[in-house]
Scaffold this active site. Structure first.
Site, short mmCIF file in Angstrom:
data_model
loop_
_atom_site.label_atom_id
_atom_site.label_comp_id
_atom_site.label_asym_id
_atom_site.label_seq_id
_atom_site.Cartn_x
_atom_site.Cartn_y
_atom_site.Cartn_z
N THR A 241 -2.56 6.96 -0.05
CA THR A 241 -3.82 6.74 0.55
C THR A 241 -4.67 8.16 0.15
O THR A 241 -4.31 9.14 -0.39
CB THR A 241 -3.46 7.29 2.14
OG1 THR A 241 -4.85 7.06 3.04
CG2 THR A 241 -2.72 8.47 2.54
N LYS B 288 0.98 -1.26 0.04
CA LYS B 288 -0.14 0.01 0.05
C LYS B 288 0.95 1.35 -0.19
O LYS B 288 1.81 1.64 1.05
CB LYS B 288 -1.00 0.05 1.23
CG LYS B 288 -1.91 1.17 1.09
CD LYS B 288 -2.78 1.12 2.49
CE LYS B 288 -3.67 2.42 2.90
NZ LYS B 288 -4.22 2.82 1.94
N GLU C 240 -3.36 0.66 -3.73
CA GLU C 240 -3.88 0.60 -2.34
C GLU C 240 -4.21 -1.19 -2.11
O GLU C 240 -4.61 -1.47 -1.02
CB GLU C 240 -5.45 0.98 -2.48
CG GLU C 240 -5.64 2.71 -2.55
CD GLU C 240 -5.55 3.08 -1.07
OE1 GLU C 240 -5.28 2.41 -0.16
OE2 GLU C 240 -5.77 4.19 -0.91
#
Length: 102
Positions: free
Chosen positions: A22, A19, A72
């Site tokens: 954000t 990841k 993500e």
């Protein structure tokens, strides 16, 4: 004190480098490239890593792509559902690209 928090379910993906972005609402649009942030879990604010902000840019839900979903570590529809569940009536966001600091 932590500078940014993530839901606990994202901790392993962040620590593994799966990841790398954000998506946040305007309340977190003050971050800028080069910022070094202490990261905590949303549920208990427990520190778990440090990240460096690489870029910050505006984005809407409709502009999200499969590439964003990959960053993500999820599918595009899942990503949109997660964002809708967190930010119920928002449509404009900031995309924060980051890397894990050792």
């Amino acid at each position: 004190m932590n500078d940014i928090t993530f839901y606990q379910r994202f901790e392993a993906d962040i620590l593994a480098g799966r990841k790398t972005i954000t998506i946040r609402d305007k309340s977190e649009s003050h971050f800028k490239p080069g910022d070094i942030l202490r990261v905590g879990r949303f549920e208990d604010d427990q520190y778990f890593c440090t990240i460096e902000v690489l870029s910050v840019s505006p984005i809407t839900l409709d502009e999200l792509t499969e590439q964003h979903a990959k960053q993500e570590n999820m599918g595009l529809e899942e990503l949109k559902e997660v964002i809708r569940s967190i930010y119920l009536s928002e449509d404009k966001f900031v995309l924060i690209n980051f890397r894990l600091k050792n």
